[in-house]
Write an enzyme that holds these catalytic residues in place. Structure first.
Site, PDB file in Angstrom:
ATOM      1  N   CYS A 122       6.953  16.010 -17.685  1.00  0.00           N
ATOM      2  CA  CYS A 122       5.836  16.298 -16.792  1.00  0.00           C
ATOM      3  C   CYS A 122       5.580  17.800 -16.763  1.00  0.00           C
ATOM      4  CB  CYS A 122       6.121  15.761 -15.385  1.00  0.00           C
ATOM      5  SG  CYS A 122       4.710  15.913 -14.272  1.00  0.00           S
ATOM      6  N   THR A 162      -1.955   0.883   5.944  1.00  0.00           N
ATOM      7  CA  THR A 162      -3.001  -0.093   5.660  1.00  0.00           C
ATOM      8  C   THR A 162      -4.249   0.271   6.443  1.00  0.00           C
ATOM      9  OG1 THR A 162      -3.615  -2.442   5.673  1.00  0.00           O
ATOM     10  CG2 THR A 162      -2.236  -1.658   7.498  1.00  0.00           C
ATOM     11  N   TYR A 163      -5.383  -0.029   5.844  1.00  0.00           N
ATOM     12  CA  TYR A 163      -6.668   0.119   6.525  1.00  0.00           C
ATOM     13  C   TYR A 163      -7.292  -1.263   6.714  1.00  0.00           C
ATOM     14  CZ  TYR A 163      -5.743   4.812   4.813  1.00  0.00           C
ATOM     15  OH  TYR A 163      -5.145   6.021   4.527  1.00  0.00           O
ATOM     16  N   ASN A 164      -6.456  -2.293   6.443  1.00  0.00           N
ATOM     17  CA  ASN A 164      -6.892  -3.693   6.558  1.00  0.00           C
ATOM     18  C   ASN A 164      -8.128  -3.981   5.722  1.00  0.00           C
ATOM     19  OD1 ASN A 164      -5.821  -3.049   9.741  1.00  0.00           O
ATOM     20  ND2 ASN A 164      -4.899  -4.729   8.592  1.00  0.00           N
ATOM     21  N   THR A 165      -8.152  -3.394   4.525  1.00  0.00           N
ATOM     22  CA  THR A 165      -9.250  -3.662   3.596  1.00  0.00           C
ATOM     23  C   THR A 165      -8.686  -4.037   2.227  1.00  0.00           C
ATOM     24  OG1 THR A 165      -9.365  -1.350   2.879  1.00  0.00           O
ATOM     25  CG2 THR A 165     -10.758  -1.990   4.743  1.00  0.00           C
TER      26      THR A 165
END
Length: 492
Positions: A130, A386-389
């Site tokens: 890297c 999470t954004y619940n999408t």
């Protein structure tokens, strides 16, 4: 206040430069740079990532108050606002935890001197070829007073750091082979020996930078403009290009032609999302109706572990490390190998016998105070974020999918959770996604844009970056578990 002042000073300085060299857009006359004899570096890449269109990445100056504070913190701590930060800011909560942890590891009081920390970062990043991270830490190493001779090759570094090479190699490629004997050799090397506290600091740094190399390759992070491969002095191809374009990101119009979904139709990728949603619904119903026996769960783990060995990419070619990278580590031919091939049998690492929460966390915190807490917070944020999408869907519980990703990575490392049904992994993760995951985690230097584009084709780039956060934290935890278990066995 000091952080904000530092950021404002940098901004003021950039304005002064643009006014000096200006153009019609910046309010100055064009061509003054030529009169001054200044050659202005032009970025080779279009934005912080080669995989994500620049227009989809937050532009500095357009951020909200929280993100501005994060950028100020990053600039004050590192003296730069690097491309990793600009991509991670898709997820500010994680970025804040990441920056806090990295700052503590590199700059706050700890067992290791500052130049050792950056040199260990170079060793770890070099193991995965890297160059992005190696270049950054070469500069940092010299900035804190590191001996330039060490950069000529690992053999020029102190024997104590050379002795760390074996652990670096195993952690990066085959952590399941680490034993208490490896730990003993480091702790009992006479005048070159490590203390337990120093070794834990080193292990955390190695795992941090192995994982960060995975993120760098997985998100296609572009070289910084001041580093090798990050700039050119060729004349710009766009006639109205000026110095202010460097800071505004208007280097080229080519990125507008990039279609991250490739030749896949919108309807096909939409169907993939719907199919994944349906599988999640079905699995939840099966969970509610019946639970597999412990024998069946163990059997499914072994099946998934065996199948993971046969996941590989058609693009899977050996990448020969450049001399300027390979000189920072030994045994350049050593790389990832599946743990059960060639008749080798590695016992399953059962989380109920040794886990991060009950064992690893307390060991790290005892030998390197506060670091266990910082790492634990980072693990939890990545895992629970999470954004619940899901793509175009809202109000979705994604916990099943996140757990499948995390547990699949640990399964590839031979780590088993007794309470998890590994049959769910094949239902939720298709082959192209598994190829991407395995490449990111095991051989990140082989990641291609095609791999990035080929999984979850209807998902947002921010969701793919979130996937990468899950991958690097699961990988870091897996490496830590093997190293800390070996240290614990040595101590007992």
């Amino acid at each position: 206040m000091r952080l904000a002042a530092a950021a404002n000073e940098a901004y003021t300085a950039s304005l002064a430069v643009s006014e000096l060299l200006g153009c019609k857009q910046c309010g100055g006359g064009r061509g003054q740079d030529e009169e001054l004899g200044i050659r202005i570096p032009r970025p080779l890449e279009h934005g912080p990532s080669r995989f994500i269109p620049e227009k989809e990445i937050l532009q500095v100056g357009s951020e909200d108050a929280q993100m501005h504070a994060l950028f100020a913190d990053s600039f004050a701590a590192l003296g730069r606002l690097d491309n990793i930060t600009l991509v991670m800011v898709f997820h500010p909560q994680y970025l804040e935890s990441f920056l806090k942890t990295q700052h503590y590891l590199l700059q706050m009081d700890g067992p290791l001197p500052l130049h050792y920390r950056h040199y260990i970062g170079i060793m770890a990043a070099a193991r995965h070829q890297c160059s992005y991270l190696v270049n950054l830490h070469v500069n940092d190493f010299l900035h804190v007073g590191g001996d330039p001779k060490w950069l000529n090759g690992l053999e020029n570094a102190p024997q104590k750091l050379q002795n760390l090479g074996e652990l670096n190699k195993l952690l990066a490629h085959r952590p399941w082979l680490i034993t208490k004997e490896h730990i003993e050799r480091l702790l009992k090397a006479e005048e070159h020996s490590w203390s337990l506290a120093e070794l834990v600091h080193a292990v955390v740094l190695l795992t941090h930078y192995h994982s960060l190399a995975s993120f760098t390759f997985g998100c296609g992070i572009s070289p910084e403009i001041h580093c090798d491969g990050g700039h050119t002095f060729r004349p710009p191809s766009v006639s109205n290009y000026c110095i202010c374009d460097i800071t505004n990101g208007n280097h080229s119009v080519e990125e507008n032609q990039v279609n991250s979904a490739g030749n896949v139709s919108v309807s096909d990728s939409f169907f993939e999302v719907e199919a994944l949603m349906e599988k999640m619904r079905q699995l939840q119903e099966c969970r509610d109706e019946e639970e597999a026996s412990q024998e069946e769960m163990a059997s499914r783990f072994e099946i998934e572990k065996r199948e993971s060995m046969f996941v590989f990419s058609s693009d899977d070619e050996e990448v020969t490390p450049a001399r300027d990278i390979s000189r920072h580590f030994e045994d350049t031919s050593y790389g990832y190998k599946d743990f059960s091939r060639h008749g080798m049998h590695v016992p399953t690492f059962r989380v109920q016998d040794y886990c991060w929460e009950d064992h690893g966390y307390s060991l790290v915190n005892r030998l390197y105070p506060d670091v266990g807490q910082l790492i634990d917070e980072k693990f939890h944020i990545a895992y629970n974020l999470t954004y619940n999408t899901m793509a175009m869907h809202k109000d979705v519980d994604t916990s099943m999918l996140r757990r499948a990703i995390w547990n699949y990575i640990h399964c590839m490392f031979g780590i088993r959770y007794d309470d998890y049904d590994y049959g769910e992994i094949n239902q939720l993760l298709d082959r192209s996604f598994k190829v991407y995951i395995k490449t990111i985690v095991c051989t990140p230097e082989k990641v291609t844009k095609r791999m990035y584009d080929s999984f979850w084709r209807q998902f947002k780039h921010s969701e793919k970056v979130h996937v990468n956060l899950l991958l690097i934290e699961a990988r870091m935890q897996a490496e830590l578990l093997y190293a800390l278990r070996a240290i614990t066995r040595y101590m007992t």
